[in-house]
Design a protein around this motif. Structure first.
Motif, short mmCIF file in Angstrom:
data_model
loop_
_atom_site.label_atom_id
_atom_site.label_comp_id
_atom_site.label_asym_id
_atom_site.label_seq_id
_atom_site.Cartn_x
_atom_site.Cartn_y
_atom_site.Cartn_z
N ALA A 37 -9.61 -28.57 13.13
CA ALA A 37 -10.73 -29.33 12.57
C ALA A 37 -12.06 -28.87 13.18
N LEU A 38 -12.04 -28.65 14.48
CA LEU A 38 -13.27 -28.22 15.16
C LEU A 38 -13.70 -26.83 14.69
N LEU A 39 -12.75 -25.91 14.67
CA LEU A 39 -13.10 -24.52 14.36
C LEU A 39 -13.41 -24.29 12.88
N THR A 40 -12.91 -25.19 12.02
CA THR A 40 -13.23 -25.06 10.59
C THR A 40 -14.39 -25.99 10.21
N HIS A 41 -15.01 -26.61 11.20
CA HIS A 41 -16.17 -27.50 10.99
C HIS A 41 -15.87 -28.58 9.95
N ASP A 42 -14.78 -29.28 10.16
CA ASP A 42 -14.45 -30.39 9.27
C ASP A 42 -15.24 -31.63 9.70
N PHE A 43 -16.47 -31.72 9.18
CA PHE A 43 -17.36 -32.79 9.62
C PHE A 43 -16.99 -34.15 9.03
N LEU B 13 -15.24 -40.25 8.90
CA LEU B 13 -16.49 -40.85 8.44
C LEU B 13 -16.34 -41.21 6.98
N SER B 14 -17.15 -42.15 6.51
CA SER B 14 -17.07 -42.54 5.10
C SER B 14 -17.78 -41.53 4.21
N PHE B 15 -18.47 -40.58 4.83
CA PHE B 15 -19.15 -39.53 4.08
C PHE B 15 -18.96 -38.24 4.88
N VAL B 16 -19.25 -37.11 4.25
CA VAL B 16 -19.11 -35.84 4.96
C VAL B 16 -20.51 -35.25 5.18
N PRO B 17 -21.00 -35.33 6.40
CA PRO B 17 -22.34 -34.79 6.65
C PRO B 17 -22.37 -33.27 6.48
N ALA B 18 -23.55 -32.75 6.15
CA ALA B 18 -23.68 -31.31 5.95
C ALA B 18 -23.51 -30.55 7.26
N ASP B 19 -23.86 -31.21 8.35
CA ASP B 19 -23.75 -30.56 9.66
C ASP B 19 -23.49 -31.63 10.72
N GLY B 20 -22.96 -31.21 11.84
CA GLY B 20 -22.73 -32.14 12.94
C GLY B 20 -23.96 -32.20 13.83
N ARG B 21 -23.93 -33.11 14.82
CA ARG B 21 -25.11 -33.23 15.68
C ARG B 21 -25.04 -32.29 16.87
N GLY B 22 -23.97 -31.55 16.99
CA GLY B 22 -23.90 -30.52 18.02
C GLY B 22 -23.49 -31.08 19.37
N MET B 23 -23.33 -30.14 20.28
CA MET B 23 -22.92 -30.54 21.63
C MET B 23 -24.16 -30.69 22.50
N ASN B 24 -24.09 -31.66 23.38
CA ASN B 24 -25.16 -31.84 24.35
C ASN B 24 -25.49 -30.49 25.01
#
Lengths: 207, 675
Positions: free
Chosen positions: B59-65, B149-160
């Motif tokens: 999920a992480l490597l395929t960016h399943d947001f 999530l109830s929706f799929v965001p276009a991008d994640g908020r990234g890592m600190n």
């Protein structure tokens, strides 16, 4: 065969559990979770940018700067930044330019230094405004002494306990026939204690 | 794969519960079929958790947001290595990572114990399975990385941004490998207590796993210090933050155990104490996790506010109650098999060492919890920061350093006056000479002076031990120096590996003492402006600002200042320090700016430059001279190497003799051979 049955049931059960958990969540009307809450800070904690309070004291008559820059920095090392970082004011303000709290606290320290206040008076002024939480370490008074002394007290008590235990063990050793020495886990005894003591002594002479 | 992973997590929970119940039942009823079923259940749990972990990595490597965890901890433009490391970068993922390591360790421990420790294995398997049930349940019910999530965001908020450091890829895994390894000795201790088989069998298993835990904790703690130093920009490596303290606690009690276990192996003593240390180490790992993830203690680490606190508190209390019950009902079985012959013996010295190690652990725990205690008692919030911990722990640390030198020199059973004189004369003189020389050179900081005197003493004890062993080998076997050294260590890895660990401690304490001479300078510089500063060793440094520049790379906007540096007129090159503004894939700012420190390391001192801010065209900088910091990392590496040598399996035939061979007269040989 039984294991297979178990596996099939386990998978089916867990699927039911999974669906059930989701259904329960939906029934309870749980709001859809968004990305984890965060202050958007680059720090590993939620920064409180509004934590700074003014620490003001009227300047002393004919006041001159009471401290050198190094002495002022030493005072700032004793005062904790209130943004949530757990750093002192000096380190925070010279590390993280996103913090607005430590620069404000620094400005107060500078004003108090220029107002002729001593290091202790400056620290006391910060404690008056923020409470003891403004200090990097608790004052050495009242209940706080427990903080400083209990570890040493515990160590002393532990030391006394260790000495007592060792004495008891020593007394037991005097009563009971000396045991054999083993040289490792599961090793067989090599000889009686007396013999091995002599052997030890012989080896040590070769050290 | 993601769905399979999610499903596997729930199957793992059932499997672990099955493994726990059947193992305990098999152990209690003496039914081999149940024991086997429990063991296989544990293997199956491991397989399921591996699948669950692979699912999350997918999920992480395929960016399943659509997964909240992925969207919260990664973004599309993050470097792959940090996307991979995001597995343990957040609360839910790190708990799954904990379960993954625990399941792998458990499977390995039970697999290797299935024939060697048949009586203990079912109970250990059951206990490990129950610990797994707890962690998997926390992941499933309170911190599930598969929450959607109830929706799929276009991008994640990234890592600190502060986690986007190579340290992120290696520090947490090492720490977890250390923490989690404490579970195995705990499980075997419980098994030994239940079955009343507190003999060499469990001791051997427990020692191996305790060493592994100690080894990874040592690496993890050192990497954590390095990460804090190079990434956070506050010019230090240890802030006594509760999360740091939580990692130190099991390390301290684990170290105490690795010393006291020798007394049990050699003399059959301290059996109650050793069991107590084993379980305490595990309980402290859990307690540390509880206090840092529950929010009851203020910490700079992000796990401070989370909903898993109650679960951890309950588990901790249950584990503590279980342990207290079994230890208190087995006290007779834990009676020492031998008595102490002298208060001046290695046994006694190790016990004093244990006292100080546990005393430091207590003082760290006490200081960590004291703000909470103060608020309960007085209703007043206080801060317990580095000044407090240094006041309390520096004297204790110096006492420990002294004992590091004393312990190995005292003979087992009873030390004679002549033994003490012979062993201590040279180290004592060496330490004292070093102290006097440093004082004559102008060193006046009391703690630093004491630290270096003791470091000289301990270093001399280690050198003396090596010199004796090597000389004996060279005399007897006629070996060359390098060969004699290598063989000396190889033939008695526990003893000489231990000395190497002690050497690492000496290096570490010497580096810590260097902080007494640290100097910070707060400077403002415009382009072309020069500043001159003097470091603690009297070298003159000149800095010329090359001005502030900006640039944009993959996922960040960078503001940098370059300083041309000279030391005593000799050019040292350009050092840059940066502020980074991380951006998402739409170039929107993420987080607030973070610091990239400019560091120039040398054996004597680190030059450490932080861009604290930019005002107009003026860069605000903190320039620090940090003496001996590089030796902290080197000390950590030496300690880890020593630990590795101690851990390394030794061929059976080589285990018995020491690193050198004593020539015995015929009569004594007969004596040694007496059955």
């Amino acid at each position: 065969m039984r294991r297979r049955e178990f596996l099939v049931r386990a998978v089916a059960g867990s699927g039911t559990l999974l669906l059930g958990a989701r259904a329960l969540s939906a029934q309870e009307g749980t709001p859809a979770p968004g990305p984890e809450q965060s202050s958007g800070s680059s720090n590993l904690f939620d920064m409180n940018q509004g934590a700074a309070k003014r620490v003001v004291r009227p300047p002393k008559a004919g006041a001159r700067a009471s401290l050198t820059d190094d002495e002022r920095d030493a005072v700032e090392h004793k005062i904790r930044c209130q943004c949530g970082c757990t750093l002192d004011v000096y380190v925070c303000r010279t590390t993280d330019f996103s913090c607005q709290v430590s620069p404000a606290m620094h400005r107060d320290v500078v004003a108090l230094v220029e107002g002729g206040h001593s290091a202790q008076e400056i620290i006391d002024a910060f404690v008056d405004t923020y409470g003891e939480v403004a200090l990097m370490a608790p004052k050495r008074e009242g209940f706080n002494w427990a903080g400083y002394l209990v570890p040493f007290g515990a160590l002393a008590a532990g030391g006394a306990a260790v000495v007592t235990v060792l004495r008891r063990m020593q007394q037991r050793a005097d009563k009971v026939a000396a045991p054999v020495l083993v040289t490792g886990v599961g090793a067989k005894p090599l000889g009686t204690a007396d013999e091995l003591a002599r052997l030890d002594a012989a080896i040590r002479r070769d050290d | 794969m993601i769905l399979v992973g999610e499903l596997s997590l729930w199957v793992a929970l059932l499997m672990a519960a099955w493994a726990g119940v059947t193992s305990y039942a098999g152990g209690a009823l003496g039914r081999e079929d149940l024991v086997t079923s429990g063991r296989r259940g544990l293997y199956a749990t491991t397989a399921m958790i591996v699948l669950a972990s692979l699912g999350l990595w997918t999920a992480l490597l395929t960016h399943d947001f659509s997964l909240k965890y992925v969207a919260s901890n990664t973004s599309a433009n993050m470097p792959k290595v940090y996307v991979f490391a995001a597995f343990w970068g957040g609360q839910a993922g790190s708990l799954l990572f904990w379960a993954l390591i625990l399941s792998l360790y458990s499977a390995l421990a039970i697999w290797s114990a299935r024939t060697k420790a048949r009586d203990l294995a079912p109970w250990a398997c059951g206990t490990l399975a129950m610990i797994l049930v707890f962690f998997i349940a926390v992941v499933c019910f309170k911190a599930n990385p598969y929450d959607r999530l109830s929706f799929v965001p276009a991008d994640g908020r990234g890592m600190n941004p502060q986690l986007q450091n190579p340290g992120m890829a290696i520090h947490p895994p090492n720490l977890y490998l250390g923490y989690v390894a404490t579970s195995i000795p705990f499980a075997f201790a419980i098994a030994a207590l239940v079955t009343r088989r507190l003999d060499a069998e469990w001791l051997g298993i427990v020692r191996r796993w305790s060493l592994l835990s100690w080894f990874f904790l040592t690496i993890g703690i050192t990497l954590g210090m390095w990460w804090a130093y190079v990434e956070l920009g506050w010019s230090g490596y240890w802030a006594w933050d509760p999360v740091e303290n939580a990692s130190l606690l099991p390390w301290l009690t684990g170290t105490a155990f690795l010393h006291s276990i020798m007394i049990q192996e050699k003399r059959g003593m301290l059996r109650k104490w050793n069991v107590t240390l084993v379980v305490t180490t595990f309980l402290l790992a859990i307690f540390g996790t509880f206090i840092t993830r529950s929010g009851i203690i203020e910490s700079v680490h992000s796990f401070a506010q989370s909903p898993v606190g109650t679960w951890f508190a309950t588990f901790f209390l249950l584990a503590t109650a279980t342990t207290i019950y079994f230890v208190s009902t087995r006290l007779k079985d834990l009676e020492a098999k031998a008595g102490l012959e002298s208060m001046v013996s290695r046994e006694a010295a190790f016990l004093y060492n244990n006292l100080v190690l546990v005393g430091i652990a207590f003082s760290v725990l006490w200081g960590t919890l004291f703000p909470m205690l103060s608020e309960w008692v007085r209703g007043t919030k206080i801060t317990v920061g580095p000044p407090f911990f240094n006041t309390v722990n520096v004297p204790l640390g110096l006492l420990l350093l002294a004992l590091t030198g004393v312990g190995p020199l005292i003979a087992w059973r009873k030390a004679s006056t002549s033994n003490l004189k012979r062993q201590f004369a040279f180290p004592f003189a060496a330490g004292l000479t070093l102290g006097v020389v440093l004082f004559a050179l102008g060193m006046r900081d009391t703690y630093a002076l004491v630290a270096y005197t003791l470091a000289g003493f301990v270093a001399a004890t280690i050198g003396q031990e090596f010199q004796k062993g090597i000389s004996a080998r060279r005399n007897i076997h006629g070996e060359a120096l390098p060969v004699a050294t290598v063989r000396l260590i190889a033939r008695n890895r526990r003893r000489y590996g231990g000395y190497i660990v002690h050497a690492g401690i000496v290096v570490l304490f010497s580096a810590f003492a260097g902080l007494a001479f640290k100097r910070d300078h707060d400077v403002q510089m415009r382009a072309g402006e020069a500043k001159e500063l003097v470091d603690p060793l009297g070298h003159h440094w000149r800095f010329v600002s090359q001005g502030v520049s900006t640039s944009e790379t993959l996922n960040r906007f960078v503001t940098a200042v370059g300083l041309e540096v000279w030391r005593d007129g000799v050019p040292q090159g350009l050092i840059t320090s940066e502020k980074r503004q991380y951006l998402d894939s739409n170039k929107n700012p993420l987080f607030e700016p973070s610091t990239e420190v400019g560091i120039r390391s040398s054996a004597k001192m680190d030059l450490y430059i932080v861009l604290a801010g930019v005002r107009g065209e003026t860069a605000e900088l903190r320039i620090s001279f940090n003496p001996l910091v590089i030796w902290v990392w080197i000390g950590g590496i030496i300690m880890a190497m020593g630990g590795l040598i101690v851990m390394w399996p030794q061929a059976e035939r080589r285990r018995a003799p020491s690193g050198y061979v004593a020539t015995l007269e015929p009569a004594k040989r007969e004596l040694a051979a007496t059955p």
